[in-house]
Scaffold this motif. Structure first.
Motif, PDB file in Angstrom:
ATOM      1  N   THR A 126       0.822  -1.214   0.000  1.00 48.46           N
ATOM      2  CA  THR A 126       0.000   0.000   0.000  1.00 48.46           C
ATOM      3  C   THR A 126       0.853   1.260   0.000  1.00 48.46           C
ATOM      4  O   THR A 126       1.847   1.348   0.712  1.00 48.46           O
ATOM      5  CB  THR A 126      -0.923   0.026   1.238  1.00 48.46           C
ATOM      6  OG1 THR A 126      -1.551  -1.243   1.346  1.00 48.46           O
ATOM      7  CG2 THR A 126      -1.970   1.107   1.143  1.00 48.46           C
ATOM      8  N   SER A 132      -6.200   1.771  -3.264  1.00 52.06           N
ATOM      9  CA  SER A 132      -6.570   0.446  -3.770  1.00 52.06           C
ATOM     10  C   SER A 132      -6.090   0.197  -5.195  1.00 52.06           C
ATOM     11  O   SER A 132      -6.239  -0.897  -5.716  1.00 52.06           O
ATOM     12  CB  SER A 132      -8.095   0.275  -3.727  1.00 52.06           C
ATOM     13  OG  SER A 132      -8.548   0.308  -2.395  1.00 52.06           O
ATOM     14  N   ARG A 243      -6.364 -12.536   1.499  1.00 53.08           N
ATOM     15  CA  ARG A 243      -7.813 -12.361   1.593  1.00 53.08           C
ATOM     16  C   ARG A 243      -8.452 -13.503   2.396  1.00 53.08           C
ATOM     17  O   ARG A 243      -9.348 -13.281   3.208  1.00 53.08           O
ATOM     18  CB  ARG A 243      -8.435 -12.266   0.200  1.00 53.08           C
ATOM     19  CG  ARG A 243      -8.226 -10.890  -0.437  1.00 53.08           C
ATOM     20  CD  ARG A 243      -8.191 -10.991  -1.962  1.00 53.08           C
ATOM     21  NE  ARG A 243      -8.121  -9.705  -2.631  1.00 53.08           N
ATOM     22  CZ  ARG A 243      -7.098  -8.846  -2.586  1.00 53.08           C
ATOM     23  NH1 ARG A 243      -6.053  -9.123  -1.830  1.00 53.08           N
ATOM     24  NH2 ARG A 243      -7.106  -7.724  -3.257  1.00 53.08           N
ATOM     25  N   TYR A 323     -15.167 -10.475   1.811  1.00 49.04           N
ATOM     26  CA  TYR A 323     -16.336  -9.587   1.890  1.00 49.04           C
ATOM     27  C   TYR A 323     -17.340 -10.122   2.913  1.00 49.04           C
ATOM     28  O   TYR A 323     -17.776  -9.403   3.813  1.00 49.04           O
ATOM     29  CB  TYR A 323     -17.001  -9.485   0.510  1.00 49.04           C
ATOM     30  CG  TYR A 323     -18.258  -8.636   0.502  1.00 49.04           C
ATOM     31  CD1 TYR A 323     -18.193  -7.288   0.159  1.00 49.04           C
ATOM     32  CD2 TYR A 323     -19.498  -9.166   0.840  1.00 49.04           C
ATOM     33  CE1 TYR A 323     -19.337  -6.489   0.157  1.00 49.04           C
ATOM     34  CE2 TYR A 323     -20.642  -8.385   0.853  1.00 49.04           C
ATOM     35  CZ  TYR A 323     -20.556  -7.055   0.507  1.00 49.04           C
ATOM     36  OH  TYR A 323     -21.688  -6.273   0.520  1.00 49.04           O
ATOM     37  N   ARG A 359     -13.952  -3.193  12.004  1.00 49.13           N
ATOM     38  CA  ARG A 359     -13.986  -2.381  10.775  1.00 49.13           C
ATOM     39  C   ARG A 359     -12.807  -2.708   9.858  1.00 49.13           C
ATOM     40  O   ARG A 359     -12.909  -2.560   8.633  1.00 49.13           O
ATOM     41  CB  ARG A 359     -13.921  -0.882  11.116  1.00 49.13           C
ATOM     42  CG  ARG A 359     -15.102  -0.324  11.850  1.00 49.13           C
ATOM     43  CD  ARG A 359     -16.392  -0.355  11.094  1.00 49.13           C
ATOM     44  NE  ARG A 359     -16.350   0.211   9.770  1.00 49.13           N
ATOM     45  CZ  ARG A 359     -17.410   0.359   8.991  1.00 49.13           C
ATOM     46  NH1 ARG A 359     -18.597  -0.026   9.416  1.00 49.13           N
ATOM     47  NH2 ARG A 359     -17.307   0.866   7.789  1.00 49.13           N
ATOM     48  N   ARG A 362     -13.446  -4.934   7.032  1.00 49.31           N
ATOM     49  CA  ARG A 362     -14.181  -4.352   5.900  1.00 49.31           C
ATOM     50  C   ARG A 362     -13.273  -3.494   5.013  1.00 49.31           C
ATOM     51  O   ARG A 362     -13.512  -3.343   3.827  1.00 49.31           O
ATOM     52  CB  ARG A 362     -15.310  -3.455   6.427  1.00 49.31           C
ATOM     53  CG  ARG A 362     -16.659  -4.130   6.526  1.00 49.31           C
ATOM     54  CD  ARG A 362     -17.687  -3.089   6.927  1.00 49.31           C
ATOM     55  NE  ARG A 362     -19.044  -3.642   6.870  1.00 49.31           N
ATOM     56  CZ  ARG A 362     -20.111  -2.991   7.290  1.00 49.31           C
ATOM     57  NH1 ARG A 362     -19.979  -1.779   7.808  1.00 49.31           N
ATOM     58  NH2 ARG A 362     -21.303  -3.536   7.207  1.00 49.31           N
ATOM     59  N   ILE A 363     -12.248  -2.922   5.627  1.00 46.22           N
ATOM     60  CA  ILE A 363     -11.404  -1.939   4.924  1.00 46.22           C
ATOM     61  C   ILE A 363     -10.162  -2.572   4.304  1.00 46.22           C
ATOM     62  O   ILE A 363      -9.782  -2.249   3.178  1.00 46.22           O
ATOM     63  CB  ILE A 363     -10.977  -0.826   5.912  1.00 46.22           C
ATOM     64  CG1 ILE A 363     -12.205  -0.045   6.395  1.00 46.22           C
ATOM     65  CG2 ILE A 363      -9.948   0.110   5.294  1.00 46.22           C
ATOM     66  CD1 ILE A 363     -11.935   0.825   7.611  1.00 46.22           C
ATOM     67  N   ALA A 364      -9.492  -3.430   5.071  1.00 50.59           N
ATOM     68  CA  ALA A 364      -8.200  -3.971   4.645  1.00 50.59           C
ATOM     69  C   ALA A 364      -8.300  -5.474   4.397  1.00 50.59           C
ATOM     70  O   ALA A 364      -9.142  -6.128   4.992  1.00 50.59           O
ATOM     71  CB  ALA A 364      -7.148  -3.689   5.733  1.00 50.59           C
ATOM     72  N   VAL A 366      -8.328  -5.018   1.221  1.00 52.72           N
ATOM     73  CA  VAL A 366      -9.016  -4.431   0.070  1.00 52.72           C
ATOM     74  C   VAL A 366     -10.423  -4.081   0.546  1.00 52.72           C
ATOM     75  O   VAL A 366     -11.036  -4.833   1.302  1.00 52.72           O
ATOM     76  CB  VAL A 366      -9.036  -5.415  -1.131  1.00 52.72           C
ATOM     77  CG1 VAL A 366      -9.722  -6.732  -0.778  1.00 52.72           C
ATOM     78  CG2 VAL A 366      -9.699  -4.805  -2.354  1.00 52.72           C
ATOM     79  N   SER A 367     -10.917  -2.914   0.158  1.00 54.83           N
ATOM     80  CA  SER A 367     -12.209  -2.460   0.664  1.00 54.83           C
ATOM     81  C   SER A 367     -13.359  -3.279   0.081  1.00 54.83           C
ATOM     82  O   SER A 367     -13.231  -3.894  -0.982  1.00 54.83           O
ATOM     83  CB  SER A 367     -12.419  -0.982   0.329  1.00 54.83           C
ATOM     84  OG  SER A 367     -12.637  -0.829  -1.069  1.00 54.83           O
ATOM     85  N   ARG A 368     -14.477  -3.251   0.798  1.00 57.32           N
ATOM     86  CA  ARG A 368     -15.650  -4.003   0.327  1.00 57.32           C
ATOM     87  C   ARG A 368     -16.101  -3.504  -1.036  1.00 57.32           C
ATOM     88  O   ARG A 368     -16.586  -4.279  -1.872  1.00 57.32           O
ATOM     89  CB  ARG A 368     -16.780  -3.922   1.359  1.00 57.32           C
ATOM     90  CG  ARG A 368     -17.281  -2.529   1.639  1.00 57.32           C
ATOM     91  CD  ARG A 368     -18.057  -2.433   2.947  1.00 57.32           C
ATOM     92  NE  ARG A 368     -19.325  -3.118   2.895  1.00 57.32           N
ATOM     93  CZ  ARG A 368     -20.447  -2.595   2.413  1.00 57.32           C
ATOM     94  NH1 ARG A 368     -20.436  -1.353   1.925  1.00 57.32           N
ATOM     95  NH2 ARG A 368     -21.567  -3.272   2.408  1.00 57.32           N
ATOM     96  N   GLU A 369     -15.930  -2.200  -1.298  1.00 59.23           N
ATOM     97  CA  GLU A 369     -16.351  -1.643  -2.589  1.00 59.23           C
ATOM     98  C   GLU A 369     -15.499  -2.181  -3.745  1.00 59.23           C
ATOM     99  O   GLU A 369     -16.014  -2.456  -4.832  1.00 59.23           O
ATOM    100  CB  GLU A 369     -16.282  -0.102  -2.559  1.00 59.23           C
ATOM    101  CG  GLU A 369     -17.351   0.556  -1.695  1.00 59.23           C
ATOM    102  CD  GLU A 369     -17.126   0.381  -0.210  1.00 59.23           C
ATOM    103  OE1 GLU A 369     -18.102   0.452   0.548  1.00 59.23           O
ATOM    104  OE2 GLU A 369     -15.965   0.161   0.205  1.00 59.23           O
TER     105      GLU A 369
END
Length: 386
Positions: A126, A132, A243, A323, A359, A362-364, A366-369
């Protein structure tokens, strides 16, 4: 053996690691945080028992298993309240990449120590301006005679202060096209020009986060891991296990929070019966349990595919698992804190600090988005917006 039904070996490993985790527990982590220490005792014992290197090759001191086994280790330690974040980085990412692509000399130098826990390795991908978008990585490596010279910056890199080296993702110029391509370099901690600054995080974690600077860091030719032309393949060989392991981290944490809430709901009586008898308390806890089980199932599928050598299918499943686990973990922790009411916010019960920690899943890394982007483009074939 199908990943849906665990083998006896996996059940035995799960039980053995759960027993180790129970001996340390959440109180151990709370004490570490208070004293500003690292989980050296738990790390050393897990290494001695062979749990840290279950995924690494037997000829280098590992267990000869895969990410399926390593994810069990992290999940069970997390469920006991004492997860080891560096498991995600040192054996899962760095160990896997070196085992798959390293030279014999690199394997001999690093894998035995990564397997027994006497050596650790951090992972630096990173960057402050890339986020990302790994295609925007600006850390570059150029050839000067027999050396590589690395220049750049990294941010949110875990455990650099305790790691013997950091596996840095840099980019080298392709002589044929002039384009930059990703490559992986082992940078020992005390290398001249390799600087670090600890980041001030709200997150309660024994493992610290760092910003790194690489100021003309000179490395020997053998610091490069694998083939200079296969960088992306090698990079994703490390990112898919990352992941899966982040999913294990989330499932473990969610299970720990849920178990504390269930224990409380069984015993706490405000009216005639325990509060767990009320559906407003019981049903959300049951839902949290179901969602954690579903996330774990996808995690097992992803680990199974990765260990079977199906990198493409593993990539999709690992993203989905991460995710699902992130969502399930956040919901389980939130519901656990809510179940305890005011007690959920006290230091005595130790659940409130997990709100921030949850949290992270959800963020690391890689973000959920970005995972939703991956699934919409790669799986569903929808057009890109970027």
């Amino acid at each position: 053996m199908s990943p849906v039904i665990e083998s006896d070996e996996h059940k035995d490993l799960r039980a053995a690691v759960a027993a180790l985790g129970k001996r340390y527990g959440r109180e151990y982590v709370t004490t570490l945080l208070k004293e500003g220490r690292h989980p050296t005792e738990l790390w050393a014992e897990a290494g001695k028992l062979g749990y840290l290197g279950v995924n690494l090759p037997e000829e280098y001191g590992g267990g000869g298993g895969g990410i399926a086994e390593l994810s069990i280790v992290l999940e069970e330690l997390g469920a006991a309240g004492c997860p080891l974040l560096m498991l995600v980085v040192s054996p899962a990412i760095c160990g896997t990449v070196i085992a798959r692509f390293g030279t014999t000399a690199q394997k001999e130098r690093w894998l035995p120590g990564l397997a027994d826990g006497t050596r650790t390795m951090a992972f630096g991908i990173t960057e402050p301006d890339a986020g990302s978008n790994s295609h925007r990585i600006t850390t570059t490596a150029r050839r000067e005679g027999d050396e590589w010279v690395l220049t750049g910056r990294k941010v949110f890199i875990s455990g650099v202060d305790i790691a013997d080296a950091t596996l840095i993702v840099g980019r080298t110029e392709d002589a044929r096209t002039g384009r930059l391509k990703p490559c992986l370099f082992i940078v020992p901690r005390d290398t001249p020009g390799f600087g670090r600054r600890q980041l001030d995080m709200e997150l309660s974690s024994a493992e610290k986060q760092f910003e790194l600077t690489l100021d003309d860091v000179r490395l020997p030719a053998d610091a490069l891991v694998g083939d200079e032309d296969a960088g992306l393949l090698q990079l994703f060989a490390g990112l898919n296990p990352e992941r899966v392991m982040t999913a294990a981290f989330g499932v473990g944490m969610g299970r720990y929070a849920l178990s504390r809430a269930v224990e409380y709901a069984r015993e706490r009586s405000v009216w005639k019966q325990p509060i767990g008898a009320h559906q407003a308390i019981a049903h959300p806890l049951a839902q949290a349990h179901i969602e954690l089980e579903l996330a774990r199932l996808m995690m097992q599928k992803a680990a199974h595919l990765y260990d079977a050598g199906d990198d493409i299918a593993a990539g999709e499943a690992a993203n989905m698992a991460k995710y699902a686990a992130g969502e399930a973990c956040v919901k389980a922790v939130d519901q656990a804190v809510h179940t305890l009411g005011g007690n959920g916010l006290t230091r005595e019960f130790g659940l409130a600090s997990l709100i921030t920690a949850a949290r992270v899943s959800r963020i690391a890394p890689v973000s959920r988005e970005m995972i939703l982007n991956y699934v919409s483009h790669q799986t569903l074939g929808l057009p890109k917006s970027y």
